[in-house]
Design a protein around this motif. Structure first.
Motif, PDB file in Angstrom:
ATOM      1  N   ALA A   8       0.833  -1.203   0.000  1.00  0.00           N
ATOM      2  CA  ALA A   8       0.000   0.000   0.000  1.00  0.00           C
ATOM      3  C   ALA A   8       0.868   1.254   0.000  1.00  0.00           C
ATOM      4  N   GLN A   9       1.910   1.253   0.827  1.00  0.00           N
ATOM      5  CA  GLN A   9       2.809   2.400   0.854  1.00  0.00           C
ATOM      6  C   GLN A   9       3.486   2.607  -0.504  1.00  0.00           C
ATOM      7  N   ARG A  10       3.909   1.500  -1.106  1.00  0.00           N
ATOM      8  CA  ARG A  10       4.601   1.584  -2.396  1.00  0.00           C
ATOM      9  C   ARG A  10       3.697   2.184  -3.468  1.00  0.00           C
ATOM     10  N   PHE A  11       2.393   1.939  -3.357  1.00  0.00           N
ATOM     11  CA  PHE A  11       1.454   2.485  -4.339  1.00  0.00           C
ATOM     12  C   PHE A  11       0.815   3.786  -3.868  1.00  0.00           C
ATOM     13  N   GLY A  12       1.328   4.332  -2.775  1.00  0.00           N
ATOM     14  CA  GLY A  12       0.917   5.654  -2.353  1.00  0.00           C
ATOM     15  C   GLY A  12      -0.366   5.746  -1.573  1.00  0.00           C
ATOM     16  N   PHE A  13      -0.850   4.618  -1.036  1.00  0.00           N
ATOM     17  CA  PHE A  13      -2.082   4.677  -0.238  1.00  0.00           C
ATOM     18  C   PHE A  13      -1.712   4.832   1.233  1.00  0.00           C
ATOM     19  N   PRO A  14      -2.243   5.850   1.921  1.00  0.00           N
ATOM     20  CA  PRO A  14      -1.830   6.146   3.299  1.00  0.00           C
ATOM     21  C   PRO A  14      -2.279   5.096   4.312  1.00  0.00           C
ATOM     22  N   ALA A  15      -1.391   4.777   5.251  1.00  0.00           N
ATOM     23  CA  ALA A  15      -1.690   3.755   6.259  1.00  0.00           C
ATOM     24  C   ALA A  15      -2.841   4.161   7.163  1.00  0.00           C
ATOM     25  N   ASP A  16      -3.017   5.468   7.404  1.00  0.00           N
ATOM     26  CA  ASP A  16      -4.077   5.891   8.311  1.00  0.00           C
ATOM     27  C   ASP A  16      -5.452   5.904   7.649  1.00  0.00           C
ATOM     28  N   ARG A  17      -5.522   5.394   6.406  1.00  0.00           N
ATOM     29  CA  ARG A  17      -6.805   5.181   5.737  1.00  0.00           C
ATOM     30  C   ARG A  17      -7.056   3.694   5.518  1.00  0.00           C
ATOM     31  N   ILE A  18      -6.230   2.866   6.148  1.00  0.00           N
ATOM     32  CA  ILE A  18      -6.409   1.411   6.109  1.00  0.00           C
ATOM     33  C   ILE A  18      -6.842   0.952   7.486  1.00  0.00           C
ATOM     34  N   ILE A  19      -7.910   0.178   7.543  1.00  0.00           N
ATOM     35  CA  ILE A  19      -8.401  -0.358   8.818  1.00  0.00           C
ATOM     36  C   ILE A  19      -8.368  -1.882   8.734  1.00  0.00           C
ATOM     37  N   GLY A  20      -7.484  -2.490   9.509  1.00  0.00           N
ATOM     38  CA  GLY A  20      -7.390  -3.939   9.541  1.00  0.00           C
ATOM     39  C   GLY A  20      -8.476  -4.558  10.389  1.00  0.00           C
ATOM     40  N   ASP A  21      -8.852  -5.790  10.075  1.00  0.00           N
ATOM     41  CA  ASP A  21      -9.844  -6.470  10.896  1.00  0.00           C
ATOM     42  C   ASP A  21      -9.166  -7.129  12.097  1.00  0.00           C
ATOM     43  N   VAL A  22      -9.934  -7.886  12.861  1.00  0.00           N
ATOM     44  CA  VAL A  22      -9.426  -8.467  14.108  1.00  0.00           C
ATOM     45  C   VAL A  22      -8.188  -9.327  13.883  1.00  0.00           C
ATOM     46  N   TRP A  23      -8.136 -10.043  12.748  1.00  0.00           N
ATOM     47  CA  TRP A  23      -7.018 -10.946  12.502  1.00  0.00           C
ATOM     48  C   TRP A  23      -5.901 -10.280  11.706  1.00  0.00           C
ATOM     49  N   ALA A  24      -5.944  -8.953  11.667  1.00  0.00           N
ATOM     50  CA  ALA A  24      -4.846  -8.165  11.087  1.00  0.00           C
ATOM     51  C   ALA A  24      -4.522  -7.025  12.040  1.00  0.00           C
ATOM     52  N   SER A  25      -4.550  -7.324  13.346  1.00  0.00           N
ATOM     53  CA  SER A  25      -4.472  -6.259  14.355  1.00  0.00           C
ATOM     54  C   SER A  25      -3.417  -6.498  15.430  1.00  0.00           C
ATOM     55  N   SER A  26      -2.470  -7.389  15.167  1.00  0.00           N
ATOM     56  CA  SER A  26      -1.492  -7.716  16.203  1.00  0.00           C
ATOM     57  C   SER A  26      -0.140  -7.088  15.920  1.00  0.00           C
ATOM     58  N   GLU A  27       0.727  -7.126  16.912  1.00  0.00           N
ATOM     59  CA  GLU A  27       2.096  -6.659  16.722  1.00  0.00           C
ATOM     60  C   GLU A  27       2.782  -7.433  15.606  1.00  0.00           C
ATOM     61  N   GLU A  28       2.480  -8.722  15.497  1.00  0.00           N
ATOM     62  CA  GLU A  28       3.069  -9.567  14.458  1.00  0.00           C
ATOM     63  C   GLU A  28       2.668  -9.128  13.054  1.00  0.00           C
ATOM     64  N   ASP A  29       1.575  -8.360  12.938  1.00  0.00           N
ATOM     65  CA  ASP A  29       1.116  -7.879  11.640  1.00  0.00           C
ATOM     66  C   ASP A  29       1.823  -6.597  11.216  1.00  0.00           C
ATOM     67  N   VAL A  30       2.217  -5.773  12.177  1.00  0.00           N
ATOM     68  CA  VAL A  30       2.744  -4.449  11.832  1.00  0.00           C
ATOM     69  C   VAL A  30       4.260  -4.329  11.946  1.00  0.00           C
ATOM     70  N   ILE A  31       4.865  -5.019  12.895  1.00  0.00           N
ATOM     71  CA  ILE A  31       6.318  -4.902  13.063  1.00  0.00           C
ATOM     72  C   ILE A  31       7.065  -5.308  11.792  1.00  0.00           C
ATOM     73  N   PRO A  32       6.691  -6.411  11.123  1.00  0.00           N
ATOM     74  CA  PRO A  32       7.405  -6.761   9.892  1.00  0.00           C
ATOM     75  C   PRO A  32       7.233  -5.739   8.767  1.00  0.00           C
ATOM     76  N   ALA A  33       6.211  -4.886   8.860  1.00  0.00           N
ATOM     77  CA  ALA A  33       5.986  -3.878   7.820  1.00  0.00           C
ATOM     78  C   ALA A  33       6.833  -2.633   8.023  1.00  0.00           C
ATOM     79  N   GLY A  34       7.503  -2.532   9.166  1.00  0.00           N
ATOM     80  CA  GLY A  34       8.392  -1.408   9.417  1.00  0.00           C
ATOM     81  C   GLY A  34       7.674  -0.068   9.423  1.00  0.00           C
ATOM     82  N   ASP A  35       8.354   0.956   8.856  1.00  0.00           N
ATOM     83  CA  ASP A  35       7.804   2.314   8.868  1.00  0.00           C
ATOM     84  C   ASP A  35       6.505   2.427   8.084  1.00  0.00           C
ATOM     85  N   ALA A  36       6.272   1.502   7.144  1.00  0.00           N
ATOM     86  CA  ALA A  36       5.050   1.563   6.341  1.00  0.00           C
ATOM     87  C   ALA A  36       3.798   1.421   7.204  1.00  0.00           C
ATOM     88  N   ALA A  37       3.936   0.825   8.374  1.00  0.00           N
ATOM     89  CA  ALA A  37       2.770   0.568   9.229  1.00  0.00           C
ATOM     90  C   ALA A  37       2.414   1.744  10.131  1.00  0.00           C
TER      91      ALA A  37
END
Length: 449
Positions: free
Chosen positions: A257-286
């Motif tokens: 999403a970051q690479r294609f220019g879509f802002p992270a603060d306009r993305i809402i993850g569901d319950v199974w995309a809401s853990s530390e394990e989901d965002v830490i690997p994404a680095g600054d993009a998250a």
């Protein structure tokens, strides 16, 4: 939790007779622990989901130890527990159920948490036969909300349909009201599986109701390459993206999403995309990424203060990574544990302060009530929503909180966001009616409850 949703259920169905014959159920009458309550833990410390599982089971075990050591058990009834390794597979999940359904050394089972979608689906028909309630918190069959057809299955707190409604309600709040949704574009980037497709019907209903454009973009498993999908997002120019991924596909989605220019603060993850394990690997993009959760991250809730004093600081914790204290998965384990304990506690109010059976646990679940007073007493105020289940309603909540990733931790950015469960109920009843017809089930008469 849902990577092999449908495949697991099919394999389980094919294996069920063989496994039933080979699994060894534990004899319970009489036994040395007949004065205790048994909480089986269908865990996965081995396999691809072991990293998340370790924190979940630590949360459950830490709470059970707290109840035993500090509160003296549940109204004087000690808790015993035992793990059974499922590797998050349907086959081993069924084996664990068969092993534990009769209890442990005389200690009965009041409810069973399958902790995996394939096992949960495969065990659906057995629950009523064995009279052991299955609790599937934030996963499992959405239609099991209808207790008339599913008396022994409880998708407690929040279903996938409720998630769809809460994300729309949160977006409406941010946009300035439901009338502002008309003409907006909401895209759902979803794992192309039974799990991911669960929100298609409710989002179609809500799009028609509020007038927003409903864009659906499926991502094939495992979702390790998503350039074409986020190119679609860029071309469609949605106002918001609802991200319904799982496992590796979540950080891949955030980075793409970051690479294609879509802002992270306009993305809402569901319950199974809401853990530390989901965002830490994404680095600054998250940074700025939003996510729904029925068990928000954080270690500042009252229960964490109690656990730190009595369990963590005394060296009794099952937590292997101290940094995971208060993580999303650790807190989900705490919430699982709270529900299992409250099933027993509230059943005891009717049946007496003694160990509780599955049939009694089913009664307690159909009358389970957690209000602010009860949650504050337990130390879970703010971490758990108010719940009121009935024989007709096996969800009882339907709310989430929204949290935002700072790059280092999650911050809560909303209070409880409630789903429009009244609008969703006809969809659920149609789905449960189809299940009842297919399986020859006559729905129970639950009166006006």
């Amino acid at each position: 939790m849902f990577k092999t949703f449908l495949r697991g259920a099919i394999v389980a169905a094919a294996s069920v007779l063989v496994l039933a014959g080979s699994a060894q159920a534990i004899d319970t009458t009489p036994g040395p622990d007949s004065d205790k309550q048994f909480f089986p833990i269908a865990s996965y410390r081995v396999g691809p989901y072991a990293a998340s599982g370790a924190s979940i089971w630590a949360g459950r075990i830490d709470y059970y130890r707290y109840i035993n050591d500090v509160e003296g058990g549940i109204n004087g009834v000690p808790i015993v527990w035992q793990e059974c390794e499922t590797e998050w597979t349907a086959e081993k999940g069924i084996e664990c159920y068969e092993r534990f359904k009769r209890g442990l050394n005389g200690a009965p089972v009041s409810a069973y948490f399958p902790n995996g979608a394939p096992a949960a689906y495969a065990l659906s028909d057995r629950a009523a036969q064995d009279k052991i309630p299955l609790v599937t918190l934030a996963y499992g069959r959405t239609e099991a909300t209808d207790g008339r057809v599913f008396p022994y299955i409880f998708p407690v707190m929040v279903t996938f349909y409720s998630e769809a409604s809460t994300v729309v309600n949160y977006i409406a709040e941010k946009e300035g009201g439901f009338d502002k949704l008309k003409g907006k574009k909401i895209a759902t980037v979803y794992h192309d599986s039974a799990y991911g497709r669960e929100t298609l019907d409710p989002l179609a209903l809500l799009a028609e109701k509020y007038g927003f454009e409903n864009i659906q973009i499926p991502v094939p498993d495992p979702g390790s390459e998503q350039s074409s999908h986020w190119r679609q997002v860029r071309e469609q120019k949605p106002d918001w993206v609802f991200l319904r991924t799982w496992g590796v596909s979540t950080p891949v989605a955030i980075k793409t999403a970051q690479r294609f220019g879509f802002p992270a603060d306009r993305i809402i993850g569901d319950v199974w995309a809401s853990s530390e394990e989901d965002v830490i690997p994404a680095g600054d993009a998250a940074k700025g990424y939003l996510a729904l959760t029925p068990y928000p991250a954080g270690a500042d809730f009252e229960i964490h203060k109690r656990l730190k004093q009595h369990i963590i600081d005394t060296g009794k914790s099952d937590l292997r990574d101290p940094k995971a204290f208060g993580s999303v998965y650790y807190n989900s384990g705490l919430v699982d544990a709270l529900i299992s304990v409250e099933i027993v506690r509230q059943a005891q109010a009717k049946f007496g302060n003694r160990p509780i059976t599955g049939e009694e646990g089913q009664w307690a679940l159909e009358h389970l009530k957690l209000d602010d007073v009860a949650l504050e007493k337990a130390g879970f105020l703010g971490l758990v929503q108010n719940l009121q289940l009935t024989p007709a309603d096996h969800e009882g909540g339907g709310a989430v909180r929204v949290q935002q990733w700072t790059g280092e931790n999650w911050n809560l950015v909303s209070d409880w966001v409630q789903a429009d469960r009244e609008a969703l109920r006809p969809l659920i009843e149609a789905k449960s009616a189809a299940y009842a017809k297919e399986h020859g089930i006559t729905p129970r008469d639950v009166g006006t409850n």
